[in-house]
Every structure is written in structure tokens, then in C-alpha cells.
Design an enzyme around this catalytic site. Structure first.
Site, PDB file in Angstrom:
ATOM      1  N   SER A 192     -17.344  30.653 -19.039  1.00  0.00           N
ATOM      2  CA  SER A 192     -16.853  29.716 -18.346  1.00  0.00           C
ATOM      3  C   SER A 192     -16.992  28.378 -18.947  1.00  0.00           C
ATOM      4  O   SER A 192     -16.461  27.786 -20.087  1.00  0.00           O
ATOM      5  CB  SER A 192     -17.733  29.802 -16.781  1.00  0.00           C
ATOM      6  OG  SER A 192     -17.005  29.146 -16.017  1.00  0.00           O
ATOM      7  N   LYS A 202     -13.746  33.898 -19.454  1.00  0.00           N
ATOM      8  CA  LYS A 202     -13.897  33.623 -17.803  1.00  0.00           C
ATOM      9  C   LYS A 202     -13.245  31.858 -17.839  1.00  0.00           C
ATOM     10  O   LYS A 202     -13.928  31.246 -18.245  1.00  0.00           O
ATOM     11  CB  LYS A 202     -15.192  33.486 -17.067  1.00  0.00           C
ATOM     12  CG  LYS A 202     -14.868  32.913 -15.780  1.00  0.00           C
ATOM     13  CD  LYS A 202     -16.537  32.659 -14.904  1.00  0.00           C
ATOM     14  CE  LYS A 202     -16.129  32.261 -13.423  1.00  0.00           C
ATOM     15  NZ  LYS A 202     -15.570  30.809 -13.579  1.00  0.00           N
ATOM     16  N   ASP A 206     -11.165  24.104 -31.517  1.00  0.00           N
ATOM     17  CA  ASP A 206      -9.848  23.367 -31.377  1.00  0.00           C
ATOM     18  C   ASP A 206      -9.854  22.372 -32.532  1.00  0.00           C
ATOM     19  O   ASP A 206      -8.856  21.972 -33.048  1.00  0.00           O
ATOM     20  CB  ASP A 206      -9.360  23.233 -30.214  1.00  0.00           C
ATOM     21  CG  ASP A 206      -8.817  24.475 -29.559  1.00  0.00           C
ATOM     22  OD1 ASP A 206      -9.051  25.651 -29.931  1.00  0.00           O
ATOM     23  OD2 ASP A 206      -8.011  24.322 -28.440  1.00  0.00           O
TER      24      ASP A 206
END
Length: 535
Positions: free
Chosen positions: A303, A328, A314
Site C-alpha cells: 500500500s 496493494k 520511477d
């Protein structure tokens, strides 16, 4: 015959239809924050009554027996299970404890206790907390709380917790047994923190380490205090440990990401069928935007932890080490209901800056595949084999520098570290499944307190404690009295349990910081992290 068949069908579907309407009429209010939010108030949904609402009204008006709150809750949960794995109904009796974890504190007396032989033993006293101010010490045994006898009275963790907790500034009288004497203390209850930072210290002369166990309302504040403490010790690179972190409040994770990323970089965005895209971007100069950064993850990193990890990956800001994270990527909002219960409803998905969803696949058939995913990963060798530790059919995305990353099921690490299967042997599990270990550690600490507290930290204890064999012999003797034979286990299992005993002693003395200072001394991911920051 045809009419009876129809009646049976109605009986089968009635609970689900009732649950659907009940949830549709639930209260909605303000959004707390991120994926673990709360709301207050009541919102009546507009429009004329649907057939399902009519069914509910008829059941309430005509059914032969009363419709209980328990039945309502069961039907609500049955309906939510058809939506996604993370939309849940929270009964009123459970809501306070669940919310405490996200708030990062509760009202209590500030002790950690364990029940041995039907006796509540104080195993830790919060420094500066209400119990320490009143005079309680490690080793004290609760006899009474108020007028309630708790010693030898089949006491349970839940009951003693309820007796000790109460409104802030309220008083509680406790009777304690200490060294064979009965003593009484009046304790003023206060706000007790639930730390989300397990440990923050230096792994070596230049490398800081911070372990975050969840994202609560206090996490960013705790993180900044930990980072500033490390800055005073002149660190130049950082290992951020998110292993086992199941997530929490989104904005806390976003604020931490902002400390590592510069400019107005996108950190994460959320979007759902009825929720427009919402972007979370950097908005301030970060305290650690340049130094080398490593993030540790495993199959229980989930999460908000995956949001933080995905953003750093990224933007090529950190090296991710470990195993594929949980996966999640669903956003929940929490809504309070008029009866004191709550609905935690999935309203959107998370997307990393490159656009990848981290949510792993799930179905609505209730067959348990989603919940058993980690077991299947273990059975399929994904936790030990780097080649199998990949998202199947995951869509490819590009990081800032053009590296390929994948969506569709967690965050893939840049450096894979296999799960150590040696720690899950049957012999080790048999020992750890008993309370014998925790009982022994507590008793050993009480008997050797002066010697053990002479060490200044878990790091020093791990390096200088040279009584491992004496510790093991004491444990083997203690375990035998508890009908647990440990002298016949393998040398490898013995070494693991010896290290485990030392780590638990560290926790007894220095709480979680001591535990991880000792465990990390021989941790493979930590070794890989130190290699990465030195490159």
C-alpha cells in the site's frame, strides 16, 4: 413446486440484497487522509426507493425475528467481499483499536506487559510515561487494578488492557507485587505513543538506517526527527527499511517521498470510476535529495509503502533491494456509520509516476486466491528464485533514465535477495510457537539486569556479549521445565535460536531499536544495502 423453488432462491439472495441496500444507505462525511481515512455525519442518498430498498423495509417491518446488529454486519461484510479484497465493514466494538493504530497513540498508563502463569508481569515501562512517573518498574506484577483482582484470576490480554486504559488524565489505582511485597500506586492516565519508527541509527560511520513499520498520523514527524538525529551524526547515505510495512495514511508516505525528491515531481496519483484523478507532487525542498538511498522491501511491503517505493524507483532516486512487494494498489476511504461501526470502502487505485498500477489481480469469487497469494509465491519458489520473482503479464513502463519496470502486481526490486528458508524449519517453528521463549527472555533479563544494562546499545551488545553458550544452556534448562526439548535440534537451528534470544534480549532492554540493531548485524539485505551505497 415452482413457487417453492422461487422462495428458496429468494431466501438465498435475501441477505445479499439486504446487505447491498444497507451499505448504500450508510453514513458518509469527511475524508481523513489518503488510503486510511475516516468520515463523520450522515448522508441520505437521493432518488426514489429501489426494489432492494423495499426488500429491506419489508424485512424490518415484517420479519418474524429481530434483525440484530451482528447479522447486519455479517450481511454487509458478505456484500463487500464481492467487491474487492480491501473493502470491509468494521464493527463498532473493533473500531477504536483499529483507529488507534492509525492515530499513532492511545490513552493509557504506558507499560508493556505479558501474562505468565496467570500473572500480569510488567516487562517494559515507557520512559517519561505515566507509570514511570508513578513509580512502576520492570518486574512488577499486577495483583489488582482498582477493585478488580487480576492475579490468578484467569486474566486475559483483552481484559487487563481494558482495565488499564481510560480517558486521559483519569486516575487508576493499581496494587503491585514487588520482591514479595504488596505496593499501591495511583497512576494518571496519559497519551501513549504507538511509534511507527522501529529503529534509527548508523549502520557504519557514514550510513544511516531508518525502519518504518506503518504510516500513521505521526509517521512523518517521527521520520523527520530520526533523520535530523542522523544528520547530527554526519551520515551521507541512507538505508530505508520498509520490510513488513503494510501501509497506512497516504499523505504521510507522500511527505516522506518529498524529502527525497526535488522540484515538483509527481509522487503518485489516484483515480477511480467515480473519483477524478488526484495528483500528489513535491511541494518543498527535501532534507535528503542528493545522498545515496537504498529502500528495502519484501512480500509484506504494501500500500502506502509501495507508493513511496514506486515513486523513488520511477525517478531513479533509490536502489530497491529485496523481494517483490505485496501488490496493494487500492485506495480506501473510511466512513463512520450511525451505529458506531464504519465502512472502509475502496474508491480508487494508486498509480506511480510512470503510470503503473501496483495492484495485483483479484477476483470476486471468494475462493481465497488473493489471500493465499503469498503462500503460493513461496510454494512456487518466487521468494527464493529471482527469475520467478516477476509479475506475470505485467505491462512494461520506463523510469526517468529509461530502465524498464513493470506494473500489475507490486514493486519489483532492482536487487533480489532470496528468503532464508532455513528459519522456517519444523524445529524452529515448534519452539517459536510457544510462549517459552518470551517467558525465558523476561526471566533472564530480570535475573541479570545489572549486567545486561551495562551495555549502551544493541550494536554494542551484539558485538561484545560473549555468553552465547551460557545463554543457550539457560534456555535449554528453562525449556525442559516447560516440556520443550531443544538440545536435539540441528546446529543450524540452534544458531538461529541463539541469535533470536539475543535479539529479544535487545528488545527487552532497548525496545524495537535494540531488536533491529542486533538482527541487522547478520542480515543479508542489510549487507546488500551496504554494498549498494558504497558503489
Amino acid at each position: 413446486m415452482h413457487r417453492n423453488s422461487n422462495n428458496k432462491k429468494i431466501q438465498v439472495w435475501l441477505p445479499l440484497l439486504f446487505a447491498l441496500v444497507m451499505v448504500l444507505g450508510m453514513t458518509l462525511g469527511y475524508l481523513l487522509r489518503g488510503n486510511s481515512s475516516q468520515t463523520r455525519g450522515i448522508l441520505m442518498l437521493p432518488g426514489k426507493r429501489s426494489p432492494l430498498q423495499e426488500v429491506v423495509d419489508l424485512v424490518n417491518a415484517k420479519y418474524v425475528d429481530p434483525i440484530t446488529d451482528t447479522l447486519n454486519g455479517d450481511m454487509a461484510q458478505a456484500m463487500l467481499a464481492k467487491l474487492d479484497p480491501h473493502s470491509v465493514y468494521i464493527p463498532a466494538v473493533d473500531l477504536s483499536e483499529i483507529n488507534e493504530d492509525l492515530q499513532g497513540n492511545f490513552q493509557g498508563i504506558g507499560v508493556e506487559f505479558q501474562i505468565f502463569n496467570d500473572t500480569v508481569n510488567v516487562i517494559n515501562v515507557l520512559q517519561g510515561g505515566p507509570s514511570e512517573k508513578a513509580g512502576l518498574q520492570v518486574g512488577d506484577k499486577f495483583v489488582k487494578v482498582g477493585d478488580s483482582l487480576v492475579a490468578g484470576n484467569k486474566i486475559t490480554n483483552a481484559r487487563i488492557r481494558n482495565l488499564l486504559r481510560g480517558p486521559g488524565a483519569s486516575k487508576v489505582l493499581v496494587t503491585i507485587m514487588r520482591n514479595g511485597k504488596l505496593l499501591q500506586f495511583t497512576i494518571n492516565r496519559g497519551l501513549i505513543p504507538i511509534p511507527s519508527i522501529d529503529a534509527s541509527y548508523k549502520l557504519d560511520s557514514s550510513t544511516g538506517y531508518i525502519r518504518i513499520n506503518k504510516f500513521s498520523e505521526t509517521t512523518y514527524e517521527e521520520f523527520m526527527a530520526s533523520l535530523e538525529k542522523l544528520q547530527k551524526q554526519n551520515f551521507s547515505q541512507l538505508v530505508l527499511d520498509l520490510r513488513g510495512n503494510g501501509g497506512g495514511i497516504l499523505t504521510e508516505a507522500v511527505d516522506i517521498a518529498d524529502e527525497f525528491l526535488d522540484g515538483n515531481k509527481l509522487i503518485v496519483y489516484t483515480q477511480g470510476y467515480k473519483m477524478p484523478r488526484q495528483e500528489y507532487r513535491c511541494k518543498r525542498d527535501g532534507i535528503f535529495e542528493k545522498g545515496k538511498l537504498v529502500v528495502l522491501v519484501d512480500e509484506n511491503t504494501a500500500s502506502a509503502s509501495e507508493v513511496l517505493t514506486g515513486a523513488l524507483q520511477d525517478w531513479d532516486r533509490a536502489t530497491i533491494i529485496g523481494r517483490r512487494s505485496f501488490g496493494k494498489g487500492l485506495v480506501q476511504e473510511q466512513y463512520d456509520l450511525s451505529d458506531g461501526a464504519a465502512l472502509r470502502l475502496t474508491v480508487a487505485r494508486y498509480y506511480t509516476p510512470s503510470g503503473r498500477s501496483i495492484q495485483k489481480p483479484y477476483t470476486h469469487d471468494g475462493n481465497g486466491d488473493y489471500g493465499n497469494d503469498l503462500l503460493k509465491r513461496y510454494q512456487h519458489g518466487e521468494l527464493v528464485n529471482a527469475d520467478s520473482n516477476k509479475v506475470q503479464n505485467g505491462k512494461a513502463y520506463q523510469t526517468k533514465s529509461g530502465r524498464t519496470v513493470y506494473g500489475g502486481g507490486g514493486i519489483m526490486p532492482d536487487v533480489f535477495v532470496p528468503f532464508d528458508t532455513s528459519v522456517v524449519s519444523a524445529s524452529v517453528n515448534k519452539v517459536l510457537s510457544r510462549t517459552t521463549v518470551s517467558n525465558f527472555v523476561y526471566q533472564y533479563y530480570v535475573q541479570n539486569k545489572n549486567e545486561l544494562t551495562a551495555y549502551h546499545s544493541g550494536v554494542e551488545f551484539a558485538q561484545k556479549f560473549n555468553k552465547d553458550e551460557d545463554l543457550w544452556n539457560a534456555f535449554a534448562n528453562f525449556a525442559s521445565k516447560d516440556s520443550l526439548a531443544v538440545n536435539s535440534i540441528s546446529a543450524k537451528d540452534k544458531d538461529f535460536l541463539k541469535d533470536h534470544l539475543k535479539a529479544l534480549l535487545g528488545r527487552q532492554i532497548w525496545r524495537n531499536e535494540g531488536l533491529y540493531e542486533i538482527l541487522n548485524a547478520d542480515d543479508e539485505m542489510i549487507k546488500k544495502a551496504l554494498e549498494a551505497v558504497k558503489k
